[in-house]
Write a protein that holds these residues in place. Structure first.
Motif: not given
Length: 145
Positions: A56-75
């Motif tokens: 599941d580590c790869h999936e967690i890394d993908k989700r963390l990257e997605h969350a970072s992108g969403v935060a940047l977009l919102l900000r």
């Protein structure tokens, strides 16, 4: 420097997303609450679906990257506009179809935009030149009033 544990990374990304929703939707309680609820729901789903199993580590890394992108977009890319009552634009280029859901008072109205220090301000040359990315086009603004 020691690397952050996976748990610390997830908590850090969660807090970053909550801060980004506060920046993006400050003053709009309904949208602010819905955005925060969406963030919480996404992390709860992830907690229930994923484990600390190495597969599941790869999936967690993908989700963390997605969350970072969403935060940047919102900000940096969300700008709120508030209709200023009683003010109208001198140039009214919009037309309203009677069946349209746009309120008549909003056509030609003046909006106050809530631009903050994190808002990305691109220039029109990037759009006119046919560039597909706005990377590096942000303007530097002195935010010290």
């Amino acid at each position: 420097m020691a690397t952050m544990s996976r748990r610390q990374q997830v908590l850090s990304s969660y807090r970053a997303l909550l801060r980004a929703t506060r920046n993006a939707f400050d003053g709009d309680h309904r949208v602010f609450t819905a955005a925060r609820q969406q963030v919480r729901q996404g992390y709860e789903t992830g907690r229930n679906e994923l484990t600390s199993d190495p597969k599941d580590c790869h999936e967690i890394d993908k989700r963390l990257e997605h969350a970072s992108g969403v935060a940047l977009l919102l900000r940096s890319n969300i700008v709120q506009g508030e209709l200023q009552p009683g003010k109208t634009s001198k140039e009214n280029t919009a037309t309203v179809d009677p069946g349209d859901s746009v309120a008549q008072s909003e056509v030609g109205g003046v909006y106050k935009l809530r631009i903050h220090k994190h808002t990305e301000l691109g220039d029109n040359e990037a759009v006119k030149g046919g560039k597909t990315s706005l990377a590096g086009t942000a303007k530097k603004i002195n935010w010290n009033y």
